[in-house]
Write an enzyme that holds these catalytic residues in place. Structure first.
Site, PDB file in Angstrom:
ATOM      1  N   CYS A 182       0.836  -1.158  -0.142  1.00  0.00           N
ATOM      2  CA  CYS A 182       0.113  -0.107   0.120  1.00  0.00           C
ATOM      3  C   CYS A 182       0.889   1.275   0.012  1.00  0.00           C
ATOM      4  O   CYS A 182       0.238   2.331  -0.292  1.00  0.00           O
ATOM      5  CB  CYS A 182      -1.023  -0.194   1.292  1.00  0.00           C
ATOM      6  SG  CYS A 182      -2.253  -1.337   1.184  1.00  0.00           S
TER       7      CYS A 182
HETATM    8  N1  CO8 Z   1     -19.636  -9.846   8.243  1.00  0.00           N
HETATM    9  C1  CO8 Z   1     -20.118  -9.865   9.542  1.00  0.00           C
HETATM   10  N2  CO8 Z   1     -19.370 -10.213  10.818  1.00  0.00           N
HETATM   11  C2  CO8 Z   1     -18.220 -10.120  10.386  1.00  0.00           C
HETATM   12  C3  CO8 Z   1     -17.610 -10.020   9.094  1.00  0.00           C
HETATM   13  C4  CO8 Z   1     -18.458  -9.850   8.001  1.00  0.00           C
HETATM   14  N3  CO8 Z   1     -18.018  -9.648   6.720  1.00  0.00           N
HETATM   15  N4  CO8 Z   1     -16.292 -10.088   9.140  1.00  0.00           N
HETATM   16  C5  CO8 Z   1     -15.860 -10.568  10.474  1.00  0.00           C
HETATM   17  N5  CO8 Z   1     -17.145 -10.368  11.135  1.00  0.00           N
HETATM   18  C6  CO8 Z   1     -17.175 -10.548  12.557  1.00  0.00           C
HETATM   19  C7  CO8 Z   1     -16.071 -11.410  13.233  1.00  0.00           C
HETATM   20  O1  CO8 Z   1     -16.580 -12.888  13.200  1.00  0.00           O
HETATM   21  C8  CO8 Z   1     -16.165 -11.065  14.715  1.00  0.00           C
HETATM   22  O2  CO8 Z   1     -17.095 -11.669  15.452  1.00  0.00           O
HETATM   23  P1  CO8 Z   1     -16.960 -12.183  16.891  1.00  0.00           P
HETATM   24  O3  CO8 Z   1     -16.693 -10.601  17.533  1.00  0.00           O
HETATM   25  O4  CO8 Z   1     -18.177 -12.449  17.212  1.00  0.00           O
HETATM   26  O5  CO8 Z   1     -15.652 -13.084  16.978  1.00  0.00           O
HETATM   27  C9  CO8 Z   1     -16.385  -9.559  14.616  1.00  0.00           C
HETATM   28  O6  CO8 Z   1     -17.217  -9.363  13.411  1.00  0.00           O
HETATM   29  C10 CO8 Z   1     -15.515  -8.633  14.711  1.00  0.00           C
HETATM   30  O7  CO8 Z   1     -14.446  -8.933  13.563  1.00  0.00           O
HETATM   31  P2  CO8 Z   1     -13.105  -8.329  13.581  1.00  0.00           P
HETATM   32  O8  CO8 Z   1     -12.340  -8.304  14.812  1.00  0.00           O
HETATM   33  O9  CO8 Z   1     -12.387  -9.029  12.327  1.00  0.00           O
HETATM   34  O10 CO8 Z   1     -13.474  -6.895  13.005  1.00  0.00           O
HETATM   35  P3  CO8 Z   1     -12.857  -5.627  13.071  1.00  0.00           P
HETATM   36  O11 CO8 Z   1     -13.658  -4.705  13.934  1.00  0.00           O
HETATM   37  O12 CO8 Z   1     -11.305  -5.708  13.545  1.00  0.00           O
HETATM   38  O13 CO8 Z   1     -12.725  -4.988  11.610  1.00  0.00           O
HETATM   39  C11 CO8 Z   1     -11.434  -4.893   9.601  1.00  0.00           C
HETATM   40  C12 CO8 Z   1     -12.428  -5.679  10.388  1.00  0.00           C
HETATM   41  C13 CO8 Z   1     -12.367  -3.896   9.033  1.00  0.00           C
HETATM   42  C14 CO8 Z   1     -10.720  -5.583   8.715  1.00  0.00           C
HETATM   43  C15 CO8 Z   1     -10.396  -3.983  10.460  1.00  0.00           C
HETATM   44  O14 CO8 Z   1      -9.601  -4.833  11.473  1.00  0.00           O
HETATM   45  C16 CO8 Z   1      -9.340  -3.199   9.633  1.00  0.00           C
HETATM   46  O15 CO8 Z   1      -9.667  -2.572   8.872  1.00  0.00           O
HETATM   47  N6  CO8 Z   1      -8.277  -3.159  10.074  1.00  0.00           N
HETATM   48  C17 CO8 Z   1      -7.169  -2.588   9.493  1.00  0.00           C
HETATM   49  C18 CO8 Z   1      -6.722  -3.268   8.238  1.00  0.00           C
HETATM   50  C19 CO8 Z   1      -5.820  -2.673   7.288  1.00  0.00           C
HETATM   51  O16 CO8 Z   1      -5.657  -1.389   7.181  1.00  0.00           O
HETATM   52  N7  CO8 Z   1      -5.061  -3.442   6.489  1.00  0.00           N
HETATM   53  C20 CO8 Z   1      -4.130  -2.839   5.589  1.00  0.00           C
HETATM   54  C21 CO8 Z   1      -4.254  -3.534   4.347  1.00  0.00           C
HETATM   55  S1  CO8 Z   1      -3.865  -2.673   3.169  1.00  0.00           S
HETATM   56  C22 CO8 Z   1      -2.229  -3.241   2.633  1.00  0.00           C
HETATM   57  O17 CO8 Z   1      -1.240  -2.966   2.862  1.00  0.00           O
HETATM   58  C23 CO8 Z   1      -2.320  -4.526   1.774  1.00  0.00           C
HETATM   59  C24 CO8 Z   1      -1.968  -4.348   0.422  1.00  0.00           C
HETATM   60  C25 CO8 Z   1      -2.354  -5.353  -0.569  1.00  0.00           C
HETATM   61  C26 CO8 Z   1      -3.174  -5.072  -1.451  1.00  0.00           C
HETATM   62  C27 CO8 Z   1      -3.411  -6.349  -2.285  1.00  0.00           C
HETATM   63  C28 CO8 Z   1      -4.738  -6.192  -3.031  1.00  0.00           C
HETATM   64  C29 CO8 Z   1      -5.629  -7.523  -2.321  1.00  0.00           C
END
Ligand code: CO8
Length: 368
Positions: A148
Protein backbone atom coordinates in the site's frame (compact mmCIF):
# COMPACT_ATOMS: atom_id res chain seq x y z
CA UNK A 1 18.31 22.70 -3.79
CA UNK A 2 16.21 22.45 -7.00
CA UNK A 3 12.47 22.82 -6.45
CA UNK A 4 10.34 19.77 -7.35
CA UNK A 5 6.68 20.23 -8.29
CA UNK A 6 3.71 17.89 -8.47
CA UNK A 7 1.94 19.40 -11.48
CA UNK A 8 -0.83 16.94 -12.31
CA UNK A 9 -2.80 13.95 -11.09
CA UNK A 10 -5.28 11.56 -12.67
CA UNK A 11 -7.58 8.71 -11.65
CA UNK A 12 -9.10 5.92 -13.70
CA UNK A 13 -12.29 4.54 -12.14
CA UNK A 14 -13.20 1.02 -13.36
CA UNK A 15 -16.56 0.52 -15.08
CA UNK A 16 -18.34 -1.66 -12.49
CA UNK A 17 -19.47 -0.76 -8.96
CA UNK A 18 -20.44 -3.41 -6.40
CA UNK A 19 -22.42 -2.27 -3.34
CA UNK A 20 -22.00 -3.98 0.03
CA UNK A 21 -25.53 -5.33 -0.36
CA UNK A 22 -24.77 -7.00 -3.73
CA UNK A 23 -21.45 -8.38 -2.48
CA UNK A 24 -23.06 -9.80 0.67
CA UNK A 25 -26.00 -11.35 -1.24
CA UNK A 26 -23.69 -13.41 -3.46
CA UNK A 27 -21.34 -14.22 -0.53
CA UNK A 28 -24.27 -15.52 1.54
CA UNK A 29 -25.51 -17.62 -1.40
CA UNK A 30 -22.02 -19.11 -1.67
CA UNK A 31 -21.97 -19.85 2.09
CA UNK A 32 -25.40 -21.54 1.96
CA UNK A 33 -24.25 -23.77 -0.93
CA UNK A 34 -20.96 -24.53 0.84
CA UNK A 35 -22.65 -25.42 4.12
CA UNK A 36 -25.17 -27.64 2.34
CA UNK A 37 -22.36 -29.47 0.49
CA UNK A 38 -19.94 -29.87 3.42
CA UNK A 39 -22.14 -29.90 6.50
CA UNK A 40 -20.08 -27.04 7.89
CA UNK A 41 -21.78 -24.02 9.41
CA UNK A 42 -19.88 -21.02 8.09
CA UNK A 43 -21.55 -17.70 8.94
CA UNK A 44 -23.13 -15.08 6.69
CA UNK A 45 -21.53 -11.71 6.00
CA UNK A 46 -23.41 -8.48 6.70
CA UNK A 47 -23.55 -5.16 4.84
CA UNK A 48 -24.16 -3.30 8.12
CA UNK A 49 -21.02 -4.85 9.68
CA UNK A 50 -18.91 -3.90 6.67
CA UNK A 51 -19.97 -0.25 6.70
CA UNK A 52 -19.64 0.08 10.48
CA UNK A 53 -16.26 -1.72 10.76
CA UNK A 54 -14.61 -0.19 7.68
CA UNK A 55 -16.59 2.78 6.30
CA UNK A 56 -16.80 1.02 2.92
CA UNK A 57 -20.18 1.22 1.13
CA UNK A 58 -19.16 0.20 -2.38
CA UNK A 59 -16.14 -0.58 -4.55
CA UNK A 60 -15.21 -0.42 -8.26
CA UNK A 61 -13.91 -3.48 -10.09
CA UNK A 62 -12.68 -4.32 -13.57
CA UNK A 63 -15.02 -7.34 -13.80
CA UNK A 64 -18.15 -7.98 -11.79
CA UNK A 65 -19.96 -11.11 -12.97
CA UNK A 66 -17.31 -13.59 -11.78
CA UNK A 67 -17.05 -11.97 -8.36
CA UNK A 68 -20.83 -12.06 -7.85
CA UNK A 69 -21.25 -15.61 -9.16
CA UNK A 70 -21.59 -17.84 -6.05
CA UNK A 71 -20.15 -20.74 -8.06
CA UNK A 72 -16.99 -18.80 -8.91
CA UNK A 73 -16.32 -16.01 -6.36
CA UNK A 74 -13.44 -14.44 -8.23
CA UNK A 75 -13.22 -12.14 -11.24
CA UNK A 76 -12.77 -13.60 -14.72
CA UNK A 77 -9.99 -11.93 -16.69
CA UNK A 78 -9.58 -14.05 -19.82
CA UNK A 79 -5.95 -14.78 -20.64
CA UNK A 80 -4.62 -12.26 -23.14
CA UNK A 81 -2.05 -12.92 -25.84
CA UNK A 82 1.45 -11.60 -25.13
CA UNK A 83 0.89 -9.26 -28.07
CA UNK A 84 -2.23 -7.73 -26.45
CA UNK A 85 -2.16 -4.87 -23.96
CA UNK A 86 -2.14 -6.15 -20.36
CA UNK A 87 -5.01 -5.24 -18.06
CA UNK A 88 -2.80 -3.15 -15.76
CA UNK A 89 -1.48 -1.10 -18.70
CA UNK A 90 -5.08 -0.69 -19.87
CA UNK A 91 -6.05 0.67 -16.43
CA UNK A 92 -2.97 2.91 -16.21
CA UNK A 93 -3.37 4.77 -19.52
CA UNK A 94 -6.54 6.81 -18.81
CA UNK A 95 -5.17 7.89 -15.38
CA UNK A 96 -1.90 8.95 -17.07
CA UNK A 97 -3.75 10.88 -19.79
CA UNK A 98 -5.65 12.87 -17.17
CA UNK A 99 -2.44 13.59 -15.21
CA UNK A 100 -0.60 14.65 -18.39
CA UNK A 101 -3.45 16.98 -19.39
CA UNK A 102 -3.49 18.54 -15.89
CA UNK A 103 0.26 19.18 -16.05
CA UNK A 104 0.06 20.45 -19.65
CA UNK A 105 2.59 17.85 -20.77
CA UNK A 106 2.66 15.12 -23.38
CA UNK A 107 4.21 11.65 -23.28
CA UNK A 108 7.22 13.07 -25.16
CA UNK A 109 8.09 15.12 -22.06
CA UNK A 110 8.31 12.09 -19.74
CA UNK A 111 11.87 10.96 -18.94
CA UNK A 112 11.05 8.15 -16.48
CA UNK A 113 7.94 6.07 -15.70
CA UNK A 114 7.57 4.29 -12.39
CA UNK A 115 4.71 1.79 -12.18
CA UNK A 116 4.15 1.38 -8.45
CA UNK A 117 1.50 -0.96 -7.05
CA UNK A 118 0.89 -3.74 -4.54
CA UNK A 119 0.24 -6.53 -7.04
CA UNK A 120 1.86 -6.89 -10.45
CA UNK A 121 0.19 -9.27 -12.89
CA UNK A 122 3.50 -10.77 -14.02
CA UNK A 123 7.17 -10.84 -13.09
CA UNK A 124 8.45 -9.36 -16.33
CA UNK A 125 8.70 -7.55 -18.66
CA UNK A 126 7.99 -4.66 -16.31
CA UNK A 127 4.46 -3.31 -16.65
CA UNK A 128 6.08 0.16 -16.57
CA UNK A 129 7.97 -0.62 -19.79
CA UNK A 130 4.79 -1.79 -21.48
CA UNK A 131 3.09 1.47 -20.41
CA UNK A 132 6.09 3.38 -21.80
CA UNK A 133 5.62 1.54 -25.11
CA UNK A 134 1.91 2.32 -25.40
CA UNK A 135 2.47 5.95 -24.40
CA UNK A 136 5.23 6.37 -26.94
CA UNK A 137 7.57 7.80 -24.31
CA UNK A 138 11.35 7.57 -24.53
CA UNK A 139 13.74 7.32 -21.56
CA UNK A 140 13.22 4.37 -19.22
CA UNK A 141 10.67 2.73 -16.94
CA UNK A 142 10.59 0.32 -14.00
CA UNK A 143 8.21 -1.29 -11.49
CA UNK A 144 8.15 -0.79 -7.72
CA UNK A 145 6.20 -2.76 -5.11
CA UNK A 146 5.91 -1.74 -1.47
CA UNK A 147 2.27 -2.87 -1.06
CA UNK A 148 0.00 0.00 0.00
CA UNK A 149 3.00 2.33 0.21
CA UNK A 150 4.08 1.74 -3.40
CA UNK A 151 2.92 5.17 -4.64
CA UNK A 152 4.61 7.23 -1.92
CA UNK A 153 7.83 5.20 -2.09
CA UNK A 154 7.87 5.76 -5.87
CA UNK A 155 7.30 9.49 -5.31
CA UNK A 156 10.31 9.43 -2.95
CA UNK A 157 12.46 7.79 -5.65
CA UNK A 158 11.23 10.30 -8.26
CA UNK A 159 11.83 13.24 -5.90
CA UNK A 160 15.46 12.28 -5.38
CA UNK A 161 16.05 11.54 -9.07
CA UNK A 162 14.64 14.95 -9.98
CA UNK A 163 16.77 16.65 -7.34
CA UNK A 164 19.97 15.09 -8.66
CA UNK A 165 19.03 16.13 -12.20
CA UNK A 166 18.99 12.60 -13.64
CA UNK A 167 15.48 13.40 -14.96
CA UNK A 168 13.33 16.49 -15.52
CA UNK A 169 9.85 14.94 -15.56
CA UNK A 170 8.74 11.66 -13.98
CA UNK A 171 5.42 9.86 -14.16
CA UNK A 172 4.35 7.67 -11.22
CA UNK A 173 1.37 5.43 -12.00
CA UNK A 174 -0.51 2.98 -9.73
CA UNK A 175 -2.72 0.41 -11.51
CA UNK A 176 -4.12 -1.39 -8.47
CA UNK A 177 -5.90 -4.56 -9.61
CA UNK A 178 -6.78 -5.59 -6.05
CA UNK A 179 -9.73 -7.82 -7.05
CA UNK A 180 -7.33 -10.45 -8.42
CA UNK A 181 -5.71 -10.95 -5.00
CA UNK A 182 -8.78 -10.76 -2.83
CA UNK A 183 -10.38 -13.94 -1.51
CA UNK A 184 -14.07 -13.26 -2.11
CA UNK A 185 -14.90 -16.46 -0.15
CA UNK A 186 -13.35 -15.08 3.05
CA UNK A 187 -15.88 -13.31 5.27
CA UNK A 188 -13.18 -11.38 7.15
CA UNK A 189 -11.73 -9.72 4.06
CA UNK A 190 -14.07 -10.13 1.05
CA UNK A 191 -15.24 -6.52 1.29
CA UNK A 192 -11.93 -4.70 1.76
CA UNK A 193 -10.50 -3.87 -1.67
CA UNK A 194 -11.44 -2.26 -4.97
CA UNK A 195 -9.69 -1.70 -8.32
CA UNK A 196 -8.47 1.69 -9.57
CA UNK A 197 -5.49 3.41 -11.20
CA UNK A 198 -3.97 6.73 -10.16
CA UNK A 199 -1.12 8.78 -11.62
CA UNK A 200 0.95 11.85 -10.77
CA UNK A 201 3.45 13.95 -12.74
CA UNK A 202 6.49 15.23 -10.85
CA UNK A 203 8.98 17.64 -12.35
CA UNK A 204 11.70 20.18 -11.80
CA UNK A 205 10.21 23.65 -11.44
CA UNK A 206 12.10 25.04 -14.44
CA UNK A 207 10.37 22.64 -16.86
CA UNK A 208 6.85 22.85 -15.33
CA UNK A 209 4.38 24.23 -17.92
CA UNK A 210 1.61 24.51 -15.37
CA UNK A 211 2.34 26.14 -12.01
CA UNK A 212 -1.02 27.66 -11.02
CA UNK A 213 -2.33 24.34 -9.66
CA UNK A 214 1.04 22.88 -8.65
CA UNK A 215 2.35 21.69 -5.27
CA UNK A 216 6.00 21.88 -4.28
CA UNK A 217 7.39 18.76 -2.61
CA UNK A 218 9.08 19.89 0.62
CA UNK A 219 10.26 16.40 1.53
CA UNK A 220 9.53 12.70 1.71
CA UNK A 221 9.85 10.46 4.78
CA UNK A 222 9.82 6.63 4.69
CA UNK A 223 9.74 3.90 7.31
CA UNK A 224 9.51 0.10 7.21
CA UNK A 225 9.19 -2.40 10.03
CA UNK A 226 8.81 -6.15 9.27
CA UNK A 227 5.46 -7.71 10.13
CA UNK A 228 3.56 -10.80 8.96
CA UNK A 229 0.23 -9.29 9.91
CA UNK A 230 -0.54 -8.39 6.28
CA UNK A 231 0.76 -10.96 3.85
CA UNK A 232 0.35 -12.42 0.37
CA UNK A 233 2.46 -15.49 -0.50
CA UNK A 234 1.67 -15.33 -4.21
CA UNK A 235 4.84 -15.58 -6.29
CA UNK A 236 7.18 -17.51 -8.55
CA UNK A 237 7.78 -20.16 -5.85
CA UNK A 238 4.13 -21.33 -5.86
CA UNK A 239 4.44 -23.84 -8.72
CA UNK A 240 7.37 -25.57 -7.00
CA UNK A 241 5.56 -26.14 -3.72
CA UNK A 242 3.45 -29.12 -4.83
CA UNK A 243 5.12 -32.56 -4.40
CA UNK A 244 3.05 -34.15 -7.22
CA UNK A 245 4.14 -34.34 -10.88
CA UNK A 246 1.26 -32.13 -11.96
CA UNK A 247 1.52 -28.95 -9.96
CA UNK A 248 -1.72 -28.10 -8.23
CA UNK A 249 -1.14 -24.42 -7.79
CA UNK A 250 -3.04 -22.98 -4.85
CA UNK A 251 -4.52 -19.52 -5.02
CA UNK A 252 -2.48 -17.21 -2.81
CA UNK A 253 -4.52 -14.36 -1.50
CA UNK A 254 -4.20 -11.32 0.71
CA UNK A 255 -4.50 -12.27 4.39
CA UNK A 256 -4.30 -10.10 7.47
CA UNK A 257 -4.70 -9.91 11.21
CA UNK A 258 -6.95 -6.87 10.86
CA UNK A 259 -7.27 -6.01 14.56
CA UNK A 260 -3.49 -6.21 15.13
CA UNK A 261 -2.85 -4.08 12.04
CA UNK A 262 -5.30 -1.50 13.27
CA UNK A 263 -3.76 -1.32 16.77
CA UNK A 264 -0.12 -1.33 15.68
CA UNK A 265 -0.29 0.92 12.65
CA UNK A 266 -2.34 3.83 14.07
CA UNK A 267 0.33 5.02 16.58
CA UNK A 268 3.18 4.30 14.10
CA UNK A 269 1.61 6.48 11.42
CA UNK A 270 0.55 9.40 13.61
CA UNK A 271 4.03 9.57 15.19
CA UNK A 272 5.68 9.26 11.77
CA UNK A 273 3.83 12.18 10.22
CA UNK A 274 4.25 14.33 13.34
CA UNK A 275 8.00 13.67 13.21
CA UNK A 276 8.16 14.64 9.55
CA UNK A 277 6.29 17.88 10.19
CA UNK A 278 8.50 18.78 13.19
CA UNK A 279 11.64 17.92 11.17
CA UNK A 280 10.53 20.62 8.73
CA UNK A 281 10.11 23.07 11.65
CA UNK A 282 6.33 23.15 11.36
CA UNK A 283 3.66 22.12 13.86
CA UNK A 284 0.59 19.94 13.04
CA UNK A 285 -1.75 22.97 13.17
CA UNK A 286 0.07 24.35 10.10
CA UNK A 287 -1.01 21.34 8.01
CA UNK A 288 -4.32 22.08 6.27
CA UNK A 289 -5.02 18.52 5.18
CA UNK A 290 -3.89 14.90 5.46
CA UNK A 291 -4.47 12.82 2.33
CA UNK A 292 -4.24 9.44 4.04
CA UNK A 293 -4.13 5.88 2.74
CA UNK A 294 -7.73 4.70 2.63
CA UNK A 295 -7.67 1.61 4.84
CA UNK A 296 -10.48 2.01 7.26
CA UNK A 297 -12.55 5.06 8.20
CA UNK A 298 -12.03 4.58 11.94
CA UNK A 299 -8.28 4.04 11.52
CA UNK A 300 -7.96 7.19 9.39
CA UNK A 301 -9.94 9.27 11.88
CA UNK A 302 -7.81 8.05 14.82
CA UNK A 303 -4.53 8.74 12.96
CA UNK A 304 -5.68 12.27 12.11
CA UNK A 305 -6.96 12.96 15.65
CA UNK A 306 -3.66 11.77 17.14
CA UNK A 307 -1.73 13.90 14.65
CA UNK A 308 -3.71 17.09 15.34
CA UNK A 309 -4.27 16.17 19.02
CA UNK A 310 -7.96 17.19 18.73
CA UNK A 311 -11.18 16.30 16.92
CA UNK A 312 -10.96 16.79 13.16
CA UNK A 313 -13.25 18.11 10.44
CA UNK A 314 -14.00 15.77 7.50
CA UNK A 315 -11.91 17.95 5.14
CA UNK A 316 -8.79 17.66 7.34
CA UNK A 317 -8.57 13.95 6.41
CA UNK A 318 -10.94 13.33 3.48
CA UNK A 319 -12.43 9.86 3.03
CA UNK A 320 -12.88 8.32 -0.40
CA UNK A 321 -13.04 4.66 0.66
CA UNK A 322 -16.81 4.83 1.06
CA UNK A 323 -17.11 4.59 -2.75
CA UNK A 324 -13.68 3.15 -3.75
CA UNK A 325 -12.96 0.83 -0.75
CA UNK A 326 -9.26 0.19 0.02
CA UNK A 327 -7.45 0.72 -3.29
CA UNK A 328 -4.02 -0.06 -1.86
CA UNK A 329 -1.37 2.51 -2.83
CA UNK A 330 -3.75 4.57 -4.98
CA UNK A 331 -5.96 5.57 -2.01
CA UNK A 332 -4.00 8.58 -0.74
CA UNK A 333 -3.46 9.77 -4.33
CA UNK A 334 -7.22 9.63 -5.08
CA UNK A 335 -7.86 11.59 -1.86
CA UNK A 336 -5.33 14.21 -3.04
CA UNK A 337 -6.74 14.23 -6.58
CA UNK A 338 -10.30 14.86 -5.37
CA UNK A 339 -9.51 17.25 -2.50
CA UNK A 340 -6.78 19.79 -3.28
CA UNK A 341 -8.51 22.38 -5.45
CA UNK A 342 -9.30 24.69 -2.49
CA UNK A 343 -5.62 25.12 -1.48
CA UNK A 344 -4.19 28.66 -1.52
CA UNK A 345 -0.56 29.64 -2.13
CA UNK A 346 1.66 28.66 0.79
CA UNK A 347 -0.79 26.20 2.41
CA UNK A 348 0.64 22.85 3.47
CA UNK A 349 -0.68 19.31 3.13
CA UNK A 350 0.62 15.81 3.65
CA UNK A 351 0.11 12.67 1.52
CA UNK A 352 0.63 9.53 3.63
CA UNK A 353 0.37 5.82 2.89
CA UNK A 354 0.69 2.85 5.23
CA UNK A 355 0.31 -0.87 4.81
CA UNK A 356 1.94 -4.23 4.44
CA UNK A 357 5.60 -4.50 5.34
CA UNK A 358 4.78 -2.63 7.55
CA UNK A 359 5.57 0.39 5.41
CA UNK A 360 4.82 4.10 5.82
CA UNK A 361 5.56 6.77 3.22
CA UNK A 362 4.73 10.45 3.59
CA UNK A 363 5.16 13.44 1.32
CA UNK A 364 4.94 17.01 2.64
CA UNK A 365 3.69 19.47 0.00
CA UNK A 366 3.13 23.23 -0.24
CA UNK A 367 0.73 24.90 -2.70
CA UNK A 368 2.71 26.98 -5.15
N1 CO8 B 1 -19.79 -9.76 8.27
C1 CO8 B 1 -20.25 -9.89 9.53
N2 CO8 B 1 -19.47 -10.10 10.59
C2 CO8 B 1 -18.16 -10.19 10.38
C3 CO8 B 1 -17.57 -10.06 9.10
C4 CO8 B 1 -18.46 -9.85 8.02
N3 CO8 B 1 -18.01 -9.71 6.75
N4 CO8 B 1 -16.24 -10.18 9.20
C5 CO8 B 1 -15.97 -10.37 10.49
N5 CO8 B 1 -17.12 -10.38 11.21
C6 CO8 B 1 -17.29 -10.59 12.67
C7 CO8 B 1 -16.16 -11.43 13.22
O1 CO8 B 1 -16.45 -12.79 13.10
C8 CO8 B 1 -16.14 -10.95 14.67
O2 CO8 B 1 -17.16 -11.63 15.39
P1 CO8 B 1 -16.94 -12.04 16.93
O3 CO8 B 1 -16.69 -10.73 17.63
O4 CO8 B 1 -18.20 -12.70 17.28
O5 CO8 B 1 -15.71 -12.92 16.93
C9 CO8 B 1 -16.54 -9.49 14.59
O6 CO8 B 1 -17.22 -9.34 13.33
C10 CO8 B 1 -15.36 -8.57 14.63
O7 CO8 B 1 -14.38 -9.04 13.67
P2 CO8 B 1 -12.99 -8.37 13.48
O8 CO8 B 1 -12.33 -8.30 14.82
O9 CO8 B 1 -12.24 -9.04 12.37
O10 CO8 B 1 -13.47 -6.93 12.98
P3 CO8 B 1 -12.78 -5.55 13.10
O11 CO8 B 1 -13.62 -4.68 13.91
O12 CO8 B 1 -11.32 -5.66 13.44
O13 CO8 B 1 -12.87 -5.04 11.58
C11 CO8 B 1 -11.44 -4.84 9.66
C12 CO8 B 1 -12.26 -5.77 10.53
C13 CO8 B 1 -12.41 -3.87 9.00
C14 CO8 B 1 -10.71 -5.65 8.62
C15 CO8 B 1 -10.45 -4.04 10.52
O14 CO8 B 1 -9.74 -4.90 11.36
C16 CO8 B 1 -9.45 -3.25 9.72
O15 CO8 B 1 -9.79 -2.49 8.83
N6 CO8 B 1 -8.16 -3.35 10.05
C17 CO8 B 1 -7.09 -2.63 9.39
C18 CO8 B 1 -6.85 -3.27 8.11
C19 CO8 B 1 -5.85 -2.58 7.27
O16 CO8 B 1 -5.72 -1.40 7.21
N7 CO8 B 1 -5.11 -3.35 6.55
C20 CO8 B 1 -4.18 -2.80 5.65
C21 CO8 B 1 -4.34 -3.56 4.44
S1 CO8 B 1 -3.74 -2.67 3.10
C22 CO8 B 1 -2.24 -3.36 2.62
O17 CO8 B 1 -1.17 -2.90 2.94
C23 CO8 B 1 -2.29 -4.57 1.77
C24 CO8 B 1 -1.89 -4.28 0.38
C25 CO8 B 1 -2.17 -5.42 -0.48
C26 CO8 B 1 -3.24 -5.12 -1.47
C27 CO8 B 1 -3.44 -6.26 -2.38
C28 CO8 B 1 -4.84 -6.37 -2.91
C29 CO8 B 1 -5.66 -7.52 -2.44
Amino acid sequence: MPQIYLTGSGVFTPPYAISNEDLVTSFNQYIDQHNQKTGESLTHSSAEFIEKASGIKSRYVMEKAGILNPNRMRPFYPKRLDTEMSIQAEMALPAIKEALAASKKTAKNIDVIICACASLQRSYPAVAIEIQHYLGASGYAFDVNVACSSATFAIDIAYHMLQTGSANTILVVNPELCSSHLNFKDRDSHFIFGDVASAVILERKEVANQQADAFELLGTFLKTNFSNNIRNNDGIINATEDPEDTPNIQFHYFTQQGKKVFKEVVPMVSEHIQTQVYNHHYTPDKIKRLWLHQANINMNRLIAEKFYNRDITPLEAPIILDTYANTSSAGSIIAFHQHHQDFKTGELGLICSFGAGYSIGSVLVKKV
